[in-house]
Design a protein around this motif. Structure first.
Motif, PDB file in Angstrom:
ATOM      1  N   GLN A  35       0.594 -11.901   8.446  1.00 54.57           N
ATOM      2  CA  GLN A  35      -0.047 -12.694   7.390  1.00 54.57           C
ATOM      3  C   GLN A  35       0.689 -12.552   6.060  1.00 54.57           C
ATOM      4  OE1 GLN A  35      -1.864 -10.285   9.066  1.00 54.57           O
ATOM      5  NE2 GLN A  35      -3.426 -11.375  10.232  1.00 54.57           N
TER       6      GLN A  35
ATOM      7  N   SER B  42       0.872  -7.052  -1.773  1.00 57.30           N
ATOM      8  CA  SER B  42       0.224  -7.401  -0.508  1.00 57.30           C
ATOM      9  C   SER B  42      -1.281  -7.524  -0.750  1.00 57.30           C
ATOM     10  CB  SER B  42       0.518  -6.343   0.557  1.00 57.30           C
ATOM     11  OG  SER B  42      -0.095  -5.120   0.183  1.00 57.30           O
TER      12      SER B  42
ATOM     13  N   SER C 221       4.293  -3.284   4.977  1.00 60.05           N
ATOM     14  CA  SER C 221       4.622  -3.119   6.392  1.00 60.05           C
ATOM     15  C   SER C 221       5.220  -4.388   7.003  1.00 60.05           C
ATOM     16  CB  SER C 221       3.380  -2.692   7.172  1.00 60.05           C
ATOM     17  OG  SER C 221       2.357  -3.655   7.012  1.00 60.05           O
TER      18      SER C 221
ATOM     19  N   ASN D   6      11.429   0.499   2.962  1.00 59.63           N
ATOM     20  CA  ASN D   6      10.265   1.081   3.625  1.00 59.63           C
ATOM     21  C   ASN D   6      10.686   2.410   4.241  1.00 59.63           C
ATOM     22  OD1 ASN D   6       8.083   1.578   5.607  1.00 59.63           O
ATOM     23  ND2 ASN D   6       7.456  -0.512   5.070  1.00 59.63           N
TER      24      ASN D   6
ATOM     25  N   ARG E 173       0.812  -1.199   0.000  1.00 56.12           N
ATOM     26  CA  ARG E 173       0.000   0.000   0.000  1.00 56.12           C
ATOM     27  C   ARG E 173       0.860   1.270   0.000  1.00 56.12           C
ATOM     28  NH1 ARG E 173      -5.067  -0.858   3.691  1.00 56.12           N
ATOM     29  NH2 ARG E 173      -3.491  -0.900   5.308  1.00 56.12           N
TER      30      ARG E 173
HETATM   31  C1  LIG Z   1      -6.983 -13.527   8.125  1.00 54.09           C
HETATM   32  C2  LIG Z   1      -6.116 -12.520   7.427  1.00 54.09           C
HETATM   33  C3  LIG Z   1      -5.380 -12.933   6.332  1.00 54.09           C
HETATM   34  C4  LIG Z   1      -4.537 -12.018   5.681  1.00 54.09           C
HETATM   35  N1  LIG Z   1      -3.807 -12.464   4.619  1.00 54.09           N
HETATM   36  C5  LIG Z   1      -2.920 -11.612   4.037  1.00 54.09           C
HETATM   37  C6  LIG Z   1      -2.097 -12.043   2.956  1.00 54.09           C
HETATM   38  O1  LIG Z   1      -2.188 -13.191   2.506  1.00 54.09           O
HETATM   39  N2  LIG Z   1      -1.215 -11.180   2.427  1.00 54.09           N
HETATM   40  C7  LIG Z   1      -1.091  -9.888   2.875  1.00 54.09           C
HETATM   41  O2  LIG Z   1      -0.241  -9.162   2.344  1.00 54.09           O
HETATM   42  N3  LIG Z   1      -1.874  -9.462   3.865  1.00 54.09           N
HETATM   43  C8  LIG Z   1      -2.785 -10.277   4.454  1.00 54.09           C
HETATM   44  N4  LIG Z   1      -3.581  -9.801   5.447  1.00 54.09           N
HETATM   45  C9  LIG Z   1      -3.562  -8.357   5.733  1.00 54.09           C
HETATM   46  C10 LIG Z   1      -2.403  -7.951   6.615  1.00 54.09           C
HETATM   47  O3  LIG Z   1      -2.777  -8.078   7.967  1.00 54.09           O
HETATM   48  C11 LIG Z   1      -2.007  -6.474   6.362  1.00 54.09           C
HETATM   49  O4  LIG Z   1      -3.142  -5.660   6.536  1.00 54.09           O
HETATM   50  C12 LIG Z   1      -1.439  -6.213   4.971  1.00 54.09           C
HETATM   51  O5  LIG Z   1      -0.416  -7.132   4.678  1.00 54.09           O
HETATM   52  C13 LIG Z   1      -0.885  -4.804   4.908  1.00 54.09           C
HETATM   53  O6  LIG Z   1      -0.515  -4.503   3.594  1.00 54.09           O
HETATM   54  P1  LIG Z   1       0.588  -3.404   3.285  1.00 54.09           P
HETATM   55  O7  LIG Z   1       1.821  -3.733   4.003  1.00 54.09           O
HETATM   56  O8  LIG Z   1       0.666  -3.275   1.801  1.00 54.09           O
HETATM   57  O9  LIG Z   1      -0.080  -2.064   3.807  1.00 54.09           O
HETATM   58  P2  LIG Z   1       0.216  -1.202   5.110  1.00 54.09           P
HETATM   59  O10 LIG Z   1       0.173  -2.017   6.330  1.00 54.09           O
HETATM   60  O11 LIG Z   1      -0.656  -0.024   4.999  1.00 54.09           O
HETATM   61  O12 LIG Z   1       1.731  -0.762   4.966  1.00 54.09           O
HETATM   62  C14 LIG Z   1       2.209   0.133   4.020  1.00 54.09           C
HETATM   63  C15 LIG Z   1       3.699   0.308   4.288  1.00 54.09           C
HETATM   64  O13 LIG Z   1       4.263   1.161   3.290  1.00 54.09           O
HETATM   65  C16 LIG Z   1       5.178   2.043   3.916  1.00 54.09           C
HETATM   66  N5  LIG Z   1       5.261   3.227   3.059  1.00 54.09           N
HETATM   67  C17 LIG Z   1       4.344   4.215   2.883  1.00 54.09           C
HETATM   68  N6  LIG Z   1       4.787   5.105   1.985  1.00 54.09           N
HETATM   69  C18 LIG Z   1       6.001   4.695   1.568  1.00 54.09           C
HETATM   70  C19 LIG Z   1       6.972   5.195   0.657  1.00 54.09           C
HETATM   71  N7  LIG Z   1       6.756   6.314  -0.038  1.00 54.09           N
HETATM   72  N8  LIG Z   1       8.114   4.521   0.497  1.00 54.09           N
HETATM   73  C20 LIG Z   1       8.367   3.377   1.206  1.00 54.09           C
HETATM   74  N9  LIG Z   1       7.482   2.851   2.069  1.00 54.09           N
HETATM   75  C21 LIG Z   1       6.317   3.496   2.260  1.00 54.09           C
HETATM   76  C22 LIG Z   1       4.602   2.299   5.285  1.00 54.09           C
HETATM   77  O14 LIG Z   1       5.650   2.685   6.172  1.00 54.09           O
HETATM   78  C23 LIG Z   1       4.007   0.952   5.648  1.00 54.09           C
HETATM   79  O15 LIG Z   1       4.964   0.134   6.319  1.00 54.09           O
HETATM   80  C24 LIG Z   1      -4.449 -10.682   6.110  1.00 54.09           C
HETATM   81  C25 LIG Z   1      -5.199 -10.271   7.215  1.00 54.09           C
HETATM   82  C26 LIG Z   1      -6.016 -11.173   7.873  1.00 54.09           C
HETATM   83  C27 LIG Z   1      -6.793 -10.696   9.056  1.00 54.09           C
END
Ligand SMILES: Cc1cc2nc3c(=O)[nH]c(=O)nc-3n(C[C@H](O)[C@H](O)[C@H](O)COP(=O)(O)OP(=O)(O)OC[C@H]3O[C@@H](n4cnc5c(N)ncnc54)[C@H](O)[C@@H]3O)c2cc1C
Ligand SMILES: Nc1ncnc2c1ncn2[C@@H]1O[C@H](COP(=O)(O)O)[C@@H](O)[C@H]1O
Lengths: 243, 317
Positions: free
Chosen positions: B268, B231, B264, B283, B206
């Protein structure tokens, strides 16, 4: 239409995994148990089909008495009744054999694509084989039209639209349905819905679980300055040797 | 002892993970027979010989071009009987794992999927499996005389022996009643590198803010001959297709190198990547949990770091 949903009782996805008794037993201390996330999709789709087509939904779990709160949750989400096969689910062949014993007469048998504890990804195929009916997995979309089932199945790098007829077994995954959260009325009515406990069919074991092991701890991360990405390239080449 | 290895193919090409299965079979000792189904050029079939198969059975019937689990299972059973094979080995995959399971049930074999290492045969036949989505392993003794093993991708080292395989036509009996499911249509991006098979994966989260920013990620992936992943929220929001979603509820990958950008590191997500050999995390938040699971980390803005990294990689070629 009669739908059977197979649910596993597994540690919450955020759980830390530990073992006790000389690495022979899962340490459930402090672990929260849930309906397997994929099984939860299967259940959610079954409830949707019940609402749109008037099906009955039975859930089945192979597990000891400790799984009953998980089964009650499935009833609270909307299943009509439940079967618990009173045995420890030690391997997929054992679980599949127990499920197949009770799956005759159902038109549609829904499961998750895999359990998140043993990650076999096979109970659906085994049950299909034991019942002599087709099994598909992972199914991302499932609609019933008369005796026909229209499905989208994930394949490597894409998906495939498939037509099959009932009865069949499907291993489900998102986005087949939205996970459902039980409401107060569901929780109240779940208490009195039938939950039948049956003893397992005995069978010859084809495998023996010897012990568990945790992966070696990760070595500490090496941080590299954002102004010096060239160093990362060098390390990937000469130290990690992965590019 | 004879091992039979099922060679899975896509668009007439044998998958890398199937060649890994051939190497695994070679590691078991004994003779190694492979089997391929459907239209596949003989040059491809010969590649199994390079990795240690001495014989390749080829069932070239066009009806087998499209995989149907029931049908493939029945063909493999006929091959097991003909070759009197003791062990059937194949790659864990959406197709291979259920086919393996059906064969095991039908012939009364002991079966293990997600196998990550050669068995310990000093007393019995004990395989090591990956369980709890990569968070642990189990050791399981397979006690039946016949065994079926589905091997986790990237678990066996791909090494050529320079051998040759004889290709032998194989004509199994196909039962029309097994073709009960009909494929209506297929949506597939066939040019990209397959995510579960890839040696290198470049994955975005994200933090990349929107689908329009994937260009820089794809440029990095292209430079590295990598597959792209993402993700869960990224595929949930429709920025990327569902089959790119990595993690507990998505694809589990085990590449040599996994580069996570703007992810992040939720538990999961880690569950789907923790078998990777080397993990690089980019990150902007120094406290992002992903750094704890990483081998190398860069704290910085992806929009600056990624293009610089791509340029540095190109310069180093
Ligand atoms: C039962 C269950 C199953 C799940 N299964 C999965 C799964 O299979 N796969 C999965 O991925 N998730 C899964 N999830 C969701 C998981 O819990 C997280 O919500 C998800 O992985 C977060 O995605 P993210 O890291 O892309 O987003 P975020 O948590 O929003 O993280 C975004 C990251 O980007 C960084 N960032 C922002 N801007 C910049 C920039 N300009 N440059 C560098 N870094 C930046 C931030 O610091 C942050 O660390 C599941 C959840 C549940 C409850
Ligand atoms: N103990 C169990 N009781 C009922 N269903 C189960 C059990 N274990 C697995 N299943 C079902 O089988 C599916 C595949 O499991 P597995 O083959 O173990 O990955 C799961 O998603 C469940 O739907």
């Amino acid at each position: 239409m009669k739908i059977l949903v197979c649910i596993s009782h597994v540690p919450d996805t955020t759980s830390r995994i530990n073992f006790i008794d000389n690495n022979t037993k899962f340490d459930s201390n402090g672990v929260q148990f849930i309906i397997g996330p994929y099984d939860d999709y299967a259940l959610a789709r079954a409830i949707e089909l019940k609402e749109s087509l008037g099906a009955s939904v039975t859930v089945i779990n192979v597990g000891l008495a400790e799984t009953e709160p998980t089964i009650r949750k499935a009833l609270a989400i909307g299943a009509d009744d439940a079967i618990r096969v009173n045995a420890e689910p030690l391997d997929s062949f054992f679980v599949a054999t127990q499920i197949a014993e009770h799956a005759k007469g159902f038109d549609l048998i829904l499961m998750g694509r895999e359990s998140i504890d043993f990650n076999g990804g096979v109970v659906h195929a085994m049950v299909g084989e034991m019942l002599g009916i087709p099994s598909l997995s992972p199914v991302m979309k499932l609609d019933i039209e008369g005796t026909h089932v229209k499905m989208a199945q994930e394949i490597e790098g894409g998906k495939e639209y498939v037509d099959a007829s009932l009865p069949l077994v499907a291993g489900c995954q998102e986005p087949i349905a939205e996970w459902k959260i039980p409401n107060m009325r569901g929780i109240m009515s779940a208490r009195t819905k039938p939950l039948k406990v049956v003893e397992p069919k005995s069978l010859d074991k084809l495998q023996i679980l010897k012990k568990f092991e945790l992966p070696a701890p990760k070595v500490a991360v090496k941080m590299i300055s954002a102004d010096n990405v060239g160093e990362l390239v060098t390390l990937l080449k000469t130290e990690a040797k992965v590019i | 002892m004879t091992s039979l290895v099922f060679l899975e193919s896509a668009d007439g090409k044998i998958k890398k993970s199937s060649l890994e299965a051939v190497c695994y079979a070679r590691g078991l000792g004994g003779s190694v027979v492979a089997i391929a189904l459907g239209s596949i050029p003989s040059s491809e079939l010969e590649s199994a010989g390079k990795y240690g198969a001495t014989k390749v059975l080829h069932a070239a019937d066009k009806k087998l071009d499209h995989p149907v689990i029931q049908v493939f299972a029945s063909v493999l059973i006929q091959a097991i009987q003909q070759e009197n094979a003791d062990i059937l080995i194949m790659a864990n995959s959406a197709l291979g794992t259920p086919v393996a399971a059906k064969v095991a049930v039908k012939i009364g074999a002991s079966f293990a999927s997600n196998v990550v290492d050669l068995p310990n045969t000093s007393s019995g036949f004990i395989v090591k499996r990956s369980i709890y989505t990569g968070k642990a392993f189990s050791y399981v003794e397979l006690t039946a005389p016949k065994k079926v093993i589905a091997l986790k991708k990237n678990a066996a080292e791909l090494k050529e022996t320079g051998g040759n395989a004889t290709i032998i036509a194989f004509s199994p009996t196909l039962n029309d009643a097994d073709f009960t499911t009909k494929v209506i249509s297929t949506e597939k991006a066939s040019t990209e590198i397959s995510l579960p098979e890839a040696n290198i994966v470049v994955s975005g989260g994200r933090g990349l803010k929107g689908p329009e920013n994937w260009g820089m990620l794809e440029a990095l992936a292209k430079t590295l001959h990598a597959a792209t992943g993402c993700s869960k929220p990224v595929s949930d929001m429709g920025w990327r297709p569902h089959h790119e979603h990595v993690g507990q509820t998505g694809i589990k990958v085990a590449p040599q190198l996994y580069i996570a950008i703007g992810i992040s590191g939720a538990i999961q997500h880690l569950a789907g990547v923790n078998s990777s050999k080397c993990i690089v995390v980019i990150n902007k938040d120094p406290d992002a949990p992903f750094f704890k699971a990483a081998d190398y980390g860069i704290v910085g803005d992806a929009f600056e770091v990624v293009p610089k990294l791509t340029a540095a990689l190109q310069a180093s070629k």
